[in-house]
Design a protein around this motif. Structure first.
Motif, PDB file in Angstrom:
ATOM      1  N   SER A  77       0.824  -1.004   0.059  1.00 10.62           N
ATOM      2  CA  SER A  77       0.396   0.163   0.042  1.00 10.62           C
ATOM      3  C   SER A  77       0.448   1.235  -0.010  1.00 10.62           C
ATOM      4  N   GLN A  78       1.983   1.378   0.517  1.00  9.00           N
ATOM      5  CA  GLN A  78       2.698   1.771   0.396  1.00  9.00           C
ATOM      6  C   GLN A  78       3.582   2.795  -1.346  1.00  9.00           C
ATOM      7  N   PHE A  79       2.948   1.819  -1.794  1.00  8.60           N
ATOM      8  CA  PHE A  79       3.663   2.098  -3.438  1.00  8.60           C
ATOM      9  C   PHE A  79       3.006   2.309  -4.653  1.00  8.60           C
ATOM     10  N   THR A  80       2.942   3.189  -5.516  1.00  9.32           N
ATOM     11  CA  THR A  80       2.119   2.732  -6.515  1.00  9.32           C
ATOM     12  C   THR A  80       2.993   1.732  -7.662  1.00  9.32           C
ATOM     13  N   ILE A  81       2.363   0.886  -8.663  1.00  6.24           N
ATOM     14  CA  ILE A  81       2.542  -0.277  -8.800  1.00  6.24           C
ATOM     15  C   ILE A  81       2.225  -0.287 -10.607  1.00  6.24           C
ATOM     16  N   THR A 107       5.365   6.189  -2.420  1.00  5.86           N
ATOM     17  CA  THR A 107       4.699   7.294  -2.606  1.00  5.86           C
ATOM     18  C   THR A 107       4.078   7.445  -0.803  1.00  5.86           C
ATOM     19  N   SER A 108       4.505   6.344  -0.122  1.00  4.31           N
ATOM     20  CA  SER A 108       4.629   7.025   2.003  1.00  4.31           C
ATOM     21  C   SER A 108       4.779   8.573   2.123  1.00  4.31           C
ATOM     22  N   LEU A 166      18.149  -0.174  -4.040  1.00  2.00           N
ATOM     23  CA  LEU A 166      18.189   0.788  -2.932  1.00  2.00           C
ATOM     24  C   LEU A 166      18.737   2.493  -2.857  1.00  2.00           C
ATOM     25  N   ALA A 167      18.993   3.348  -3.421  1.00  2.00           N
ATOM     26  CA  ALA A 167      19.509   4.389  -3.986  1.00  2.00           C
ATOM     27  C   ALA A 167      20.500   4.772  -3.153  1.00  2.00           C
ATOM     28  N   GLY A 168      22.071   4.693  -3.888  1.00  3.07           N
ATOM     29  CA  GLY A 168      23.007   4.232  -3.294  1.00  3.07           C
ATOM     30  C   GLY A 168      23.754   3.833  -2.235  1.00  3.07           C
ATOM     31  N   MET A 210      14.627   2.849   1.315  1.00  3.48           N
ATOM     32  CA  MET A 210      13.697   2.934  -0.015  1.00  3.48           C
ATOM     33  C   MET A 210      12.823   5.097   0.328  1.00  3.48           C
ATOM     34  N   LEU A 211      14.102   5.513  -0.745  1.00  6.05           N
ATOM     35  CA  LEU A 211      13.375   7.153   0.137  1.00  6.05           C
ATOM     36  C   LEU A 211      11.616   7.736  -0.651  1.00  6.05           C
ATOM     37  N   PRO A 212      11.039   8.459   0.042  1.00 12.47           N
ATOM     38  CA  PRO A 212       9.971   9.157  -0.534  1.00 12.47           C
ATOM     39  C   PRO A 212      10.099   9.604  -1.933  1.00 12.47           C
ATOM     40  N   GLY A 213       9.316   8.476  -3.396  1.00 13.70           N
ATOM     41  CA  GLY A 213       9.421   9.468  -4.021  1.00 13.70           C
ATOM     42  C   GLY A 213      10.431   8.242  -4.830  1.00 13.70           C
ATOM     43  N   GLN A 214      11.170   8.247  -5.102  1.00 16.41           N
ATOM     44  CA  GLN A 214      12.132   6.892  -5.119  1.00 16.41           C
ATOM     45  C   GLN A 214      11.189   5.813  -6.491  1.00 16.41           C
TER      46      GLN A 214
END
Length: 138
Positions: free
Chosen positions: A27-31, A54-55, A98-100, A105-109
């Motif tokens: 639920s924290q993601f758009t897929i 999207t959380s 995950l970024a870097g 996983m950062l917001p909007g990533q």
């Protein structure tokens, strides 16, 4: 927050001898799923999956995209030629990068994954996707 800057600190604390159960973060993601296309060279059906956090807060990893409910006779091929399985038994999964080298996983990533299906019987490709967090390697 300070001025236009925001920083986060994320902690996941658990007993290594009794790891936390997987948590459903779907639920924290758009897929988003692209259409399927046939790669005539490999014979595989290819699809791009785009996941966005999207959380509004960083989500602690490790995060896994679990693919379940594939029709009989259809195989999902991973980047390295194979996928692995975690519960529910027989479900394919992909580790979300995950970024870097971060542990969150950062917001909007946004993460893009490429699915490749081996589908010799040309079955209709229906499946479900779920994002889980777990701290142990599946």
């Amino acid at each position: 927050r300070n001025g236009g800057f925001t920083d986060y600190a994320t902690f996941v604390v658990e007993n290594p001898s009794a790891p936390l159960a997987p948590a459903d973060f779907t639920s924290q993601f758009t897929i988003q799923e692209s259409g399927l296309r046939l790669n005539r060279t490999t014979g595989l059906y290819v699809q791009t999956i785009t996941l966005t956090n999207t959380s509004g807060i960083p989500l602690p990893g490790a995060l896994y995209l679990i693919v379940s409910g594939l029709p009989s006779g259809v195989s999902l091929i991973g980047v390295n030629g194979v996928t692995a399985n975690i519960a529910p038994v027989g479900s394919n999964y992909f580790t979300l990068p995950l970024a870097g080298g971060s542990v969150t996983m950062l917001p909007g990533q946004v993460v893009n994954l490429q699915f490749q299906f081996l589908n010799p019987g040309r079955a209709a490709l229906n499946y479900s996707l779920k994002v889980n967090r777990t701290s142990i390697a599946p």
